[in-house]
Design a protein around this motif. Structure first.
Motif, PDB file in Angstrom:
ATOM      1  N   ASN A 145       0.820  -1.201   0.000  1.00 26.83           N
ATOM      2  CA  ASN A 145       0.000   0.000   0.000  1.00 26.83           C
ATOM      3  C   ASN A 145       0.856   1.253   0.000  1.00 26.83           C
ATOM      4  OD1 ASN A 145      -2.420  -1.368  -0.015  1.00 26.83           O
ATOM      5  ND2 ASN A 145      -2.587  -1.419   2.207  1.00 26.83           N
ATOM      6  N   ASP A 146       2.154   1.107  -0.181  1.00 30.43           N
ATOM      7  CA  ASP A 146       3.072   2.233  -0.182  1.00 30.43           C
ATOM      8  C   ASP A 146       2.783   3.106  -1.393  1.00 30.43           C
ATOM      9  OD1 ASP A 146       5.132   3.967   0.179  1.00 30.43           O
ATOM     10  OD2 ASP A 146       6.719   2.529  -0.232  1.00 30.43           O
ATOM     11  N   SER A 147       2.508   4.356  -1.130  1.00 31.42           N
ATOM     12  CA  SER A 147       2.153   5.277  -2.201  1.00 31.42           C
ATOM     13  C   SER A 147       3.359   5.966  -2.792  1.00 31.42           C
ATOM     14  CB  SER A 147       1.177   6.319  -1.663  1.00 31.42           C
ATOM     15  OG  SER A 147       1.809   7.072  -0.647  1.00 31.42           O
ATOM     16  N   SER A 148       4.554   5.615  -2.371  1.00 35.41           N
ATOM     17  CA  SER A 148       5.740   6.325  -2.825  1.00 35.41           C
ATOM     18  C   SER A 148       6.161   5.932  -4.239  1.00 35.41           C
ATOM     19  CB  SER A 148       6.894   6.123  -1.841  1.00 35.41           C
ATOM     20  OG  SER A 148       7.220   4.762  -1.769  1.00 35.41           O
ATOM     21  N   ASP A 149       5.387   5.083  -4.913  1.00 36.00           N
ATOM     22  CA  ASP A 149       5.700   4.713  -6.286  1.00 36.00           C
ATOM     23  C   ASP A 149       5.554   5.901  -7.226  1.00 36.00           C
ATOM     24  OD1 ASP A 149       6.154   2.157  -5.398  1.00 36.00           O
ATOM     25  OD2 ASP A 149       4.232   1.386  -6.087  1.00 36.00           O
ATOM     26  N   LEU A 150       4.760   6.886  -6.859  1.00 31.50           N
ATOM     27  CA  LEU A 150       4.589   8.084  -7.671  1.00 31.50           C
ATOM     28  C   LEU A 150       5.602   9.135  -7.260  1.00 31.50           C
ATOM     29  CD1 LEU A 150       0.696   8.484  -7.590  1.00 31.50           C
ATOM     30  CD2 LEU A 150       2.089   7.569  -9.444  1.00 31.50           C
ATOM     31  N   SER A 151       6.166   9.802  -8.239  1.00 30.02           N
ATOM     32  CA  SER A 151       7.106  10.884  -7.937  1.00 30.02           C
ATOM     33  C   SER A 151       6.316  12.125  -7.519  1.00 30.02           C
ATOM     34  CB  SER A 151       7.937  11.200  -9.173  1.00 30.02           C
ATOM     35  OG  SER A 151       7.135  11.852 -10.148  1.00 30.02           O
ATOM     36  N   PRO A 152       6.975  13.077  -6.866  1.00 28.48           N
ATOM     37  CA  PRO A 152       6.276  14.330  -6.541  1.00 28.48           C
ATOM     38  C   PRO A 152       5.699  15.006  -7.780  1.00 28.48           C
ATOM     39  CG  PRO A 152       8.276  14.176  -5.255  1.00 28.48           C
ATOM     40  CD  PRO A 152       8.297  13.033  -6.248  1.00 28.48           C
ATOM     41  N   ALA A 153       6.420  14.960  -8.888  1.00 28.75           N
ATOM     42  CA  ALA A 153       5.911  15.567 -10.126  1.00 28.75           C
ATOM     43  C   ALA A 153       4.631  14.873 -10.582  1.00 28.75           C
ATOM     44  CB  ALA A 153       6.967  15.500 -11.223  1.00 28.75           C
ATOM     45  N   GLN A 154       4.596  13.542 -10.493  1.00 29.17           N
ATOM     46  CA  GLN A 154       3.394  12.812 -10.887  1.00 29.17           C
ATOM     47  C   GLN A 154       2.224  13.143  -9.965  1.00 29.17           C
ATOM     48  OE1 GLN A 154       5.380   8.989 -10.722  1.00 29.17           O
ATOM     49  NE2 GLN A 154       4.883   8.641 -12.883  1.00 29.17           N
ATOM     50  N   ARG A 155       2.495  13.327  -8.678  1.00 28.56           N
ATOM     51  CA  ARG A 155       1.439  13.639  -7.725  1.00 28.56           C
ATOM     52  C   ARG A 155       0.901  15.053  -7.897  1.00 28.56           C
ATOM     53  NH1 ARG A 155       0.434  10.280  -3.818  1.00 28.56           N
ATOM     54  NH2 ARG A 155       1.876   8.617  -3.381  1.00 28.56           N
ATOM     55  N   LEU A 156       1.805  16.010  -8.132  1.00 33.69           N
ATOM     56  CA  LEU A 156       1.414  17.414  -8.099  1.00 33.69           C
ATOM     57  C   LEU A 156       1.224  18.045  -9.474  1.00 33.69           C
ATOM     58  CD1 LEU A 156       3.712  18.477  -5.153  1.00 33.69           C
ATOM     59  CD2 LEU A 156       1.296  17.848  -5.065  1.00 33.69           C
ATOM     60  N   GLU A 157       1.563  17.317 -10.524  1.00 32.03           N
ATOM     61  CA  GLU A 157       1.372  17.806 -11.895  1.00 32.03           C
ATOM     62  C   GLU A 157       0.660  16.750 -12.745  1.00 32.03           C
ATOM     63  OE1 GLU A 157       2.200  20.860 -12.761  1.00 32.03           O
ATOM     64  OE2 GLU A 157       3.320  21.360 -10.959  1.00 32.03           O
ATOM     65  N   PRO A 158      -0.482  16.223 -12.273  1.00 26.58           N
ATOM     66  CA  PRO A 158      -1.167  15.181 -13.045  1.00 26.58           C
ATOM     67  C   PRO A 158      -1.801  15.778 -14.307  1.00 26.58           C
ATOM     68  CG  PRO A 158      -2.543  15.859 -11.223  1.00 26.58           C
ATOM     69  CD  PRO A 158      -1.223  16.583 -11.068  1.00 26.58           C
ATOM     70  N   PRO A 159      -2.155  14.926 -15.266  1.00 23.28           N
ATOM     71  CA  PRO A 159      -2.792  15.419 -16.484  1.00 23.28           C
ATOM     72  C   PRO A 159      -4.116  16.140 -16.187  1.00 23.28           C
ATOM     73  CG  PRO A 159      -2.364  13.053 -16.630  1.00 23.28           C
ATOM     74  CD  PRO A 159      -1.944  13.502 -15.274  1.00 23.28           C
ATOM     75  N   ASN A 160      -4.798  15.695 -15.155  1.00 22.38           N
ATOM     76  CA  ASN A 160      -6.050  16.322 -14.747  1.00 22.38           C
ATOM     77  C   ASN A 160      -5.832  16.935 -13.364  1.00 22.38           C
ATOM     78  OD1 ASN A 160      -8.589  16.957 -13.770  1.00 22.38           O
ATOM     79  ND2 ASN A 160      -9.561  15.142 -14.637  1.00 22.38           N
ATOM     80  N   PRO A 161      -5.889  18.271 -13.249  1.00 20.06           N
ATOM     81  CA  PRO A 161      -5.633  18.921 -11.955  1.00 20.06           C
ATOM     82  C   PRO A 161      -6.548  18.440 -10.825  1.00 20.06           C
ATOM     83  CG  PRO A 161      -5.726  20.544 -13.714  1.00 20.06           C
ATOM     84  CD  PRO A 161      -6.144  19.237 -14.309  1.00 20.06           C
ATOM     85  N   ARG A 162      -7.696  17.873 -11.165  1.00 17.39           N
ATOM     86  CA  ARG A 162      -8.606  17.378 -10.125  1.00 17.39           C
ATOM     87  C   ARG A 162      -8.031  16.159  -9.413  1.00 17.39           C
ATOM     88  NH1 ARG A 162     -14.167  17.288 -13.313  1.00 17.39           N
ATOM     89  NH2 ARG A 162     -14.982  16.613 -11.306  1.00 17.39           N
ATOM     90  N   LEU A 163      -7.001  15.563  -9.973  1.00 15.11           N
ATOM     91  CA  LEU A 163      -6.374  14.395  -9.349  1.00 15.11           C
ATOM     92  C   LEU A 163      -5.401  14.769  -8.240  1.00 15.11           C
ATOM     93  CD1 LEU A 163      -5.646  12.246 -12.515  1.00 15.11           C
ATOM     94  CD2 LEU A 163      -7.473  11.935 -10.844  1.00 15.11           C
ATOM     95  N   ILE A 164      -5.072  16.044  -8.113  1.00 13.73           N
ATOM     96  CA  ILE A 164      -4.134  16.466  -7.073  1.00 13.73           C
ATOM     97  C   ILE A 164      -4.660  16.109  -5.690  1.00 13.73           C
ATOM     98  CG2 ILE A 164      -3.020  18.445  -5.976  1.00 13.73           C
ATOM     99  CD1 ILE A 164      -2.831  19.720  -8.761  1.00 13.73           C
ATOM    100  N   ASP A 165      -5.940  16.354  -5.434  1.00 12.71           N
ATOM    101  CA  ASP A 165      -6.523  16.036  -4.125  1.00 12.71           C
ATOM    102  C   ASP A 165      -6.339  14.559  -3.785  1.00 12.71           C
ATOM    103  OD1 ASP A 165      -7.334  18.669  -3.963  1.00 12.71           O
ATOM    104  OD2 ASP A 165      -9.424  18.251  -4.462  1.00 12.71           O
ATOM    105  N   ALA A 166      -6.630  13.689  -4.740  1.00 12.21           N
ATOM    106  CA  ALA A 166      -6.483  12.249  -4.509  1.00 12.21           C
ATOM    107  C   ALA A 166      -5.018  11.872  -4.320  1.00 12.21           C
ATOM    108  CB  ALA A 166      -7.082  11.467  -5.671  1.00 12.21           C
ATOM    109  N   SER A 167      -4.154  12.515  -5.082  1.00 10.73           N
ATOM    110  CA  SER A 167      -2.725  12.227  -4.965  1.00 10.73           C
ATOM    111  C   SER A 167      -2.199  12.580  -3.583  1.00 10.73           C
ATOM    112  CB  SER A 167      -1.937  12.997  -6.023  1.00 10.73           C
ATOM    113  OG  SER A 167      -2.270  12.536  -7.307  1.00 10.73           O
TER     114      SER A 167
END
Length: 74
Positions: free
Chosen positions: A9-31
């Motif tokens: 369940n480790d969420s660290s597979d995503l980089s900070p860029a992937q978390r904070l610059e997703p293709p859809n800005p609405r995904l930032i909250d979930a990230s």
């Protein structure tokens, strides 16, 4: 699917860029909501400070840090 090495369940597979610059800005909250450790959170804060410096995002990260600290206290 438990918290086994194969299905972590480790969420660290995503980089900070992937978390904070997703293709859809609405995904930032979930990230941000899926950050489960302080190391990942710190990396995201550092990334945001270095790149965008968006106050609302930094506030969300701060709120998530408070939640993680509260979980650690339990």
């Amino acid at each position: 699917m438990g918290n086994t090495p194969e299905h972590s369940n480790d969420s660290s597979d995503l980089s900070p860029a992937q978390r904070l610059e997703p293709p859809n800005p609405r995904l930032i909250d979930a990230s941000i909501a899926t950050i489960n450790d302080m190391d990942t959170l710190r990396a995201c804060v550092a990334y945001e400070n270095q790149h965008q410096q968006r106050v609302p995002i930094l506030r969300q990260l701060e709120e998530r840090a408070i939640e993680l600290r509260a979980q650690d206290d339990d």
